[in-house]
Design an enzyme around this catalytic site. Structure first.
Site, short mmCIF file in Angstrom:
data_model
loop_
_atom_site.label_atom_id
_atom_site.label_comp_id
_atom_site.label_asym_id
_atom_site.label_seq_id
_atom_site.Cartn_x
_atom_site.Cartn_y
_atom_site.Cartn_z
N CYS A 68 48.22 33.24 42.78
CA CYS A 68 48.34 32.69 44.13
C CYS A 68 48.78 31.23 44.07
CB CYS A 68 47.02 32.86 44.88
SG CYS A 68 47.20 32.62 46.66
N HIS A 104 45.63 38.68 44.29
CA HIS A 104 44.48 38.23 43.51
C HIS A 104 43.84 39.36 42.72
CE1 HIS A 104 43.86 34.11 45.14
NE2 HIS A 104 44.48 34.60 46.20
N GLU A 136 41.88 39.07 40.25
CA GLU A 136 40.50 38.69 39.90
C GLU A 136 39.53 39.01 41.03
OE1 GLU A 136 42.57 36.75 41.27
OE2 GLU A 136 41.54 35.19 42.42
#
Lengths: 999, 269
Positions: free
Chosen positions: B96, B230, B232
């Protein structure tokens, strides 16, 4: 090589590439259409930067593409005007920039970028501007109308070029916003040996918001011979306060800071029951006492009522805390600035809890005027849609840029919020139970001799009188200095630094600088050690020349006050330098018994701690309850299709309709902890009831965060309003499977002024509403074993504009923070599959008074809102909630959704939206709860304690067993297709197609 | 066995460092939070690490273009350290805002010389605003990217306002396609795998109207990788957008494969 100081203009716009629109311009075009009905053909946005520096011409040249313009997708210029290069001349061009002294975050970032490239340019200044060029302006729309839509004169300036100027190439250009130098006023003293009228005049003229009794208490203090004798030695005038002392007392004693109405002695008369009694502090009686009583039964209430937020133990290793604040008055004047300042401000309450907690989740609840309001707007106010857009954008910026997810929220619309919008910003924090040095992180440990640091932003003339201003009604004269713009990045750097300092054991005590500035933050912490010595001469300023009292009370943002042991100061300062955060020693804590303020060598204030914090006299108020009279609800006779259409219209009401477009622009997933999100279901568009987060990555223990708000019911009875708010918050939490043995609450009251006066002739009634709401809070929280661990009140939500007074409906926001044993068992609101059995938990009664339906019918011209309001039976509800959450832990529940606005039928429709399914329901069983129920009450009534659940067919028997003994009825099945059909005694009474209603 | 050490950058408005550290730890690495200034001041050496991650966030508030100012801090303050780290073949990821930083500083799509010349950008979404919603990504199996090796599709949240991948030289898009650098693309989850294509998919399947549906790119060597979404944030099954509707064995989420890949790569070398 540096040359003379000069101002250079840089301009940037999107490059013309196929497949790359000017999305900034397009956003402005669609905003003008949506909010103002103005359809222009196209808008182009040009970003401008004025750089005031002594940088050389050749170095300045490199700034175009190394700093301001993206070399791949933008074009940049220096010195020239970009509008000259456009092939078609615009029909209007408008440049908008900040007024001098207003926070310009982009400009600050530009300066930081400039010094990355040229480290010797730290004294340069950068200001930002936006130029809008328009083509295809409709007949009759003037450039100044466009300008009015694009800037807020409270904080911004606009320069306008109309058609003629554009054809001549005369483009709008604002001057560089030089912050005007402040004029230093020598510390003065105020003679209080004057008449009562003159005392009041001093209070009003100085925006002190002190009443006569309070002014006389201050007068008495300075008549005390012991005080006079003590003051002789300090070099201060012995018989009168200094200006700084008077300001400091006004801040500390303001309604905003000391909650005088909640602390007042109230004589309460109830015309219905004949009660005539005295209440010594609503807060102590109805909020604090129930929580203290609950505290004797539980071991997890760690810190309540005395810190910036309440702290509970979550598990052996971590504690959590929650706080909500309102930022109503600033949001009315500058919706963006007010809201962003609100959200970053409440984040600091969390950072200032104990020795510092990490903010991990935000909630935002707004109350606005209707977005489609077409009536006249009093001068000085914005249209609700503009307030909405600005507040939304401020909260988005404040939350997203701080890296704190917005996990839950609500928006309520009512015409009476046009005068003052309510902007509730809440934050949840987390901290380790123990620090490495063995200290418990929720306990502050200051000692005399600790050094006082001011950390973060600098002090400026912005934000003077915020606390006292919010304790007054809004008028045309409301000062623009009370409006500020938050700076999330300065604050984010500070949060990173503070949390590192906490873990390194460098923090003894910490609090935020909010209302009242240093006078409050240092003063409050001085209460812990018994004194403080503050030197205003050391405080870093945004502009030279601020007067002593201004430095003391300014509420300039992004500042924390921290106490550090002398031996830790160098480590603390090194950490600040690493994070590029300003940290300045401004004084020390003492045990002298006084808050002593100097400005260099000049004494400024010397206030005994006990007088400052305990000297404010208690208010004596009167309340009188006489129930209001309303026209009753009138319901027409309709067939099943007509009832389906009523459901469709309810779903389209702003209070019920989807807020997805708005909510999607909040980051709700940063920190990678979001289990139940704002939206779920097959298409990610079914609203969730409560947020569930698992804040320790990889861990399965969770936190539940929910809210309840039901201001409509205040129109009939504020007791019902408060009971409904608490029940809604808990109901929402139950829907996701909260652990009912670890739930805590937060009360946030927003009331119209309830003190009887010539401006408020109905003060007794409004105060009686407050009494009733507090009693409901007391009754329901005790029954639910739901302690209030923190709270806030805002008691002057009135606007007086053009001679017209607009008061908000009495509003209680109840927020809940609870535990979740295992997030893998969390339940979402959407139906899961056709064939699942639908049950309604809880009893349905004939309670349509002040329901969403009654307001809709009234707005459509039929009847009034009068009738029975939902009555609460907390014991019955709690038994059902316990049985249901137990069934959830046994994984017997496929979905659960709260029945609130619009009742059973709206809840059914929302559960179907989430699963692209229909539902087939037989409502006949509801009449077993209440014989005099009518069809409207059954379908649209909002009886409390009700949750709509669905169960896999194979789990039905086990579920029914686990719900034995509590109110829970089987009512139907989730069906294929998109139709909702409700029958009673074999006859179809409501029929609707989901796909039609989705439109 | 030695655990790979990951430098997870922090400071100036980066805000996803906690979860980025967590996913590397879950994948078997040791992750340190490293303030950018520690590298600039030299109190921490990048060369002590085997992986560098630039997490998401709002560095400098996204003012003057997202990732621009932090990119400049690295481009001007850490130029040689970064070039050496990349030239030595260490994996680097930007997520990002971290991806925006890598693009603005010229490390992505990048070149063999690691010249740090910006050739692409991430423009404002066509919607004109920030959005948080879930998307489905598909990966190019022929890409040299070590981070996405063996991955077909994953579901991940996107959370950005400026994620539209563009360049001002159309020939570059073809070149990057050929070299397998346009490794991650938005796809319609209802289309059968593989379905990644050049035709821009409708909003919100493509949340930003990125050229050729690009969601993430790698450098020519495949060691440096960045993406707007994202991964994660999908480290565990219970973080998925629709997990309550699915019969899943609970455990690691779909995003974890990316971090396992990098850790495995370092351990093999």
């Amino acid at each position: 090589m540096s040359s003379e100081t000069q101002i250079r203009l840089f301009e940037v716009t999107t490059k013309d590439l196929d497949g790359l629109p000017d999305s900034r311009g397009e956003s402005v075009r669609s905003m003008l259409k949506a909010d103002y009905g103005i359809e222009v053909n196209s808008v182009r946005v040009i970003l401008g930067y004025q750089v005031k520096s002594d940088i050389s011409d050749s170095d300045a040249e490199t700034l175009i593409y190394d700093l301001f313009a993206d070399p791949v997708i933008e074009i940049g210029t220096k010195g020239s005007r970009m509008l000259d290069d456009f092939p078609n001349l615009p029909e209007a061009a408008i440049q908008v920039g900040f007024k001098p002294g207003v926070t310009d975050n982009s400009g600050q970032a530009g300066l930081d970028g400039l010094t990355t490239l040229f480290p010797n340019q730290s004294s340069a200044k950068v200001a930002t501007f936006t130029t809008y060029a328009f083509w295809g302006i409709p007949e009759g729309i003037t450039p100044s109308e466009l300008a009015a839509a694009l800037h807020n004169p409270m904080i911004e300036r606009a320069s306008v070029a109309g058609r003629d100027d554009c054809f001549k190439g005369v483009w709008p250009l604002l001057e560089f916003p030089e912050r005007p130098p402040a004029i230093f006023q020598e510390p003065a003293s105020v003679d209080l040996e004057i008449s009562d009228d003159e005392l009041i005049e001093i209070s009003e003229r100085g925006l002190l918001a002190l009443n006569l009794n309070e002014m006389k208490t201050i007068q008495d203090h300075y008549r005390d011979p012991i005080v006079r004798a003590d003051r002789e030695e300090t070099g201060l005038p012995p018989d009168r306060p200094t200006d700084a002392e008077l300001e400091c007392l006004a801040q500390t004693w303001s309604e905003h800071c000391s909650h005088k109405i909640f602390a007042a002695r109230i004589r309460h008369v109830d015309k219905v029951t004949g009660e005539d009694s005295t209440i010594d502090s609503l807060f102590k009686t109805h909020i604090m006492q129930p929580t203290l009583d609950i505290q004797t039964d539980v071991d997890w209430l760690l810190s309540i009522f005395h810190d910036n937020s309440g702290v509970i133990s979550w598990n052996d290793d971590w504690s959590v805390c929650i706080k909500a604040e309102t930022h109503n008055s600033p949001s009315a004047l500058d919706p963006f600035g007010g809201a962003i300042t609100g959200i970053v401000g409440v984040n600091r309450d969390i950072l200032g809890t104990g020795l510092g907690a990490r903010p991990i989740a935000n909630t935002d609840i707004f109350c606005f005027g209707p977005p489609d309001y077409s009536g006249s707007i009093p001068h000085g106010l914005f249209h609700p849609s503009r307030v909405f857009r600005g507040v939304h954008s401020g909260v988005r910026s404040g939350g997203n840029e701080s890296g704190i997810p917005t996990v839950n929220g609500a928006i309520v619309f009512d015409e009476r919020y046009i005068g003052k919008p309510l902007v509730f910003c809440g934050t949840v924090g987390i901290m380790p139970r123990l620090l490495a040095d063995g200290r418990e992180s929720h306990v502050k440990t200051p000692e005399p001799g600790d050094v006082v640091y001011m950390v973060g932003g600098r002090v400026g003339s912005d934000g003077i009188h915020g606390a006292t201003f919010s304790s007054l009604e809004l008028t045309e004269e409301s000062p623009s200095s009370a409006v500020q713009i938050g700076d999330p990045i300065t604050q984010k750097k500070m949060i990173d630094m503070i949390l590192e300092a906490r873990d390194a054991g460098l923090i003894q005590v910490i609090t935020d600088n909010g209302a009242g500035g240093l006078s409050s933050s240092v003063g409050e912490m001085a209460e812990l050690t018994g004194g403080a010595d503050l030197d205003l001469g050391t405080v870093p300023l945004k502009q030279a020349g601020l007067s002593s009292w201004e430095i003391l009370v300014s509420e300039s943002q992004e500042r924390m006050t921290v106490g550090v042991r002398p031996e830790d100061c160098s480590d603390f300062e090194a950490l600040a330098m690493l994070h590029e955060v300003e940290a300045t020693a401004v004084g020390s804590f003492t045990d002298s018994g006084a808050f002593v303020v100097r400005h260099g060598e000049t004494p400024v204030a010397n206030l005994p701690i006990h007088f400052l914090f305990d000297g404010c006299p208690q208010l004596n108020l009167e309340s009188e309850w006489q129930p209001p009279v309303h026209m009753p609800v009138e319901t027409p006779d309709l067939d099943e299709v007509g009832m389906g259409a009523v459901l469709g219209r309810l779903l389209a009401r702003p209070n019920v309709a989807s807020k997805e477009w708005w909510v999607r622009s909040y980051d709700h997933e940063v920190i990678a902890q979001s289990v139940i999100k704002p939206f779920g279901g097959a298409n990610h568009d079914a609203p969730g009831d409560a947020a569930v987060i698992a804040p320790l990555q990889g861990g399965t223990q969770g936190l539940v965060i929910s809210n309840g708000i039901a201001p409509r019911y205040s129109d009939i009875d504020a007791y019902a309003m408060a009971a409904a708010s608490v029940d809604e918050a808990l109901r929402n939490a139950v829907c996701v499977g909260v652990d009912l043995d670890l739930i805590s609450g937060l009360d946030n009251f927003c009331w119209p002024d309830p003190i009887e006066s010539s401006k408020t002739p109905d003060g007794r009634y409004k105060l009686a509403q407050l009494v009733r709401a507090n009693r409901a809070l007391d009754d329901v929280c005790r029954a639910y074993q739901l302690p209030c661990i923190s709270g806030k009140d805002s008691m002057k939500n009135d606007a007086m504009l053009g001679g017209e007074k607009i008061s908000v409906p009495p509003t209680l926001l109840f927020s809940l923070l609870g535990n979740h044993h295992d997030v893998r068992k969390a339940v979402s609101s959407d139906f899961k599959r056709p064939g699942d059995a639908i049950f309604i938990v809880g009893q349905t009664h004939q309670e349509l008074g002040a329901s969403e339906l009654s307001f809709m019918l009234r707005d459509e011209g039929v009847g009034g809102i009068g009738g029975a309001v939902p009555e609460i039976d907390p014991e019955r509800n709690m038994a059902a909630y316990r049985a249901l959450t137990t069934a959830m832990r046994d994984e017997l529940v496929a979905s659960a959704h709260d029945c609130s606005d619009g009742g059973l039928s709206v809840a059914l429709a929302e559960c179907c939206f989430g699963s692209d399914s229909g539902a087939s329901v037989d409502a006949s069983i509801l009449w077993s709860d209440c014989e005099h129920l009518d069809l409207w009450g059954a379908l649209f009534g909002e009886s409390l304690g009700r949750i709509l659940v669905s169960i896999r067919p194979e789990d039905r028997e086990a579920f029914e067993n686990s719900m034995k003994g509590v109110s829970c009825h089987y009512i139907g099945e989730v069906s294929e297709g998109d139709e909702i059909s409700v029958t009673r005694n074999g006859e179809v009474v409501l029929f609707a197609s989901m796909s039609e209603m989705r439109e | 066995m030695m655990k790979p050490k990951v430098a997870v950058l922090s400071g100036f408005g980066i805000n996803c460092e906690t979860e980025t550290m967590a996913v590397f730890e879950m994948a078997g690495a040791t992750a340190d939070r490293v303030h950018v200034n520690r590298l600039v001041m030299g109190t921490t050496q990048l060369s002590d690490y085997q992986i560098m991650a630039i997490p998401g966030g709002f560095s400098f508030g996204d003012h003057l273009g997202s990732g621009r100012l932090l990119g400049n801090r690295l481009r001007f303050g850490l130029r040689e350290e970064v070039r050496e780290f990349v030239s030595a073949g260490n994996p680097v990821i930007g997520i990002c805002n971290g991806f925006q930083v890598l693009v603005k500083m010229g490390l992505l799509p990048g070149d063999d010389q690691v010249s740090l010349t910006q050739t692409a950008s991430l423009a404002l979404n066509d919607s004109g605003h920030y959005e948080n919603r879930w998307a489905t990504l598909e990966f190019d199996q022929a890409s040299p990217c070590i981070w996405t090796n063996g991955l077909e599709r994953i579901r991940v949240p996107v959370r950005h306002g400026e994620g539209k991948f563009v360049t001002d030289d159309p020939n570059l898009m073809d070149k990057w396609t050929e070299s397998g650098q346009l490794v991650a693309r938005y796809v319609d989850p209802s289309d059968e795998y593989p379905s990644a294509g050049d035709e821009t998919l409708p909003y919100p399947i493509s949340p930003n109207q990125s050229w050729r549906n690009v969601a993430g790119v790698c450098n020519p060597s495949g060691m440096v990788f960045g993406m707007m979404p994202h991964p994660e944030a999908n480290h565990s099954t219970w973080l998925g957008a629709t997990w309550t509707r699915e019969e899943t064995e609970h455990g690691e989420g779909e995003g974890m494969a990316i971090f396992h890949n990098a850790v495995r790569h370092v351990l093999r070398v």
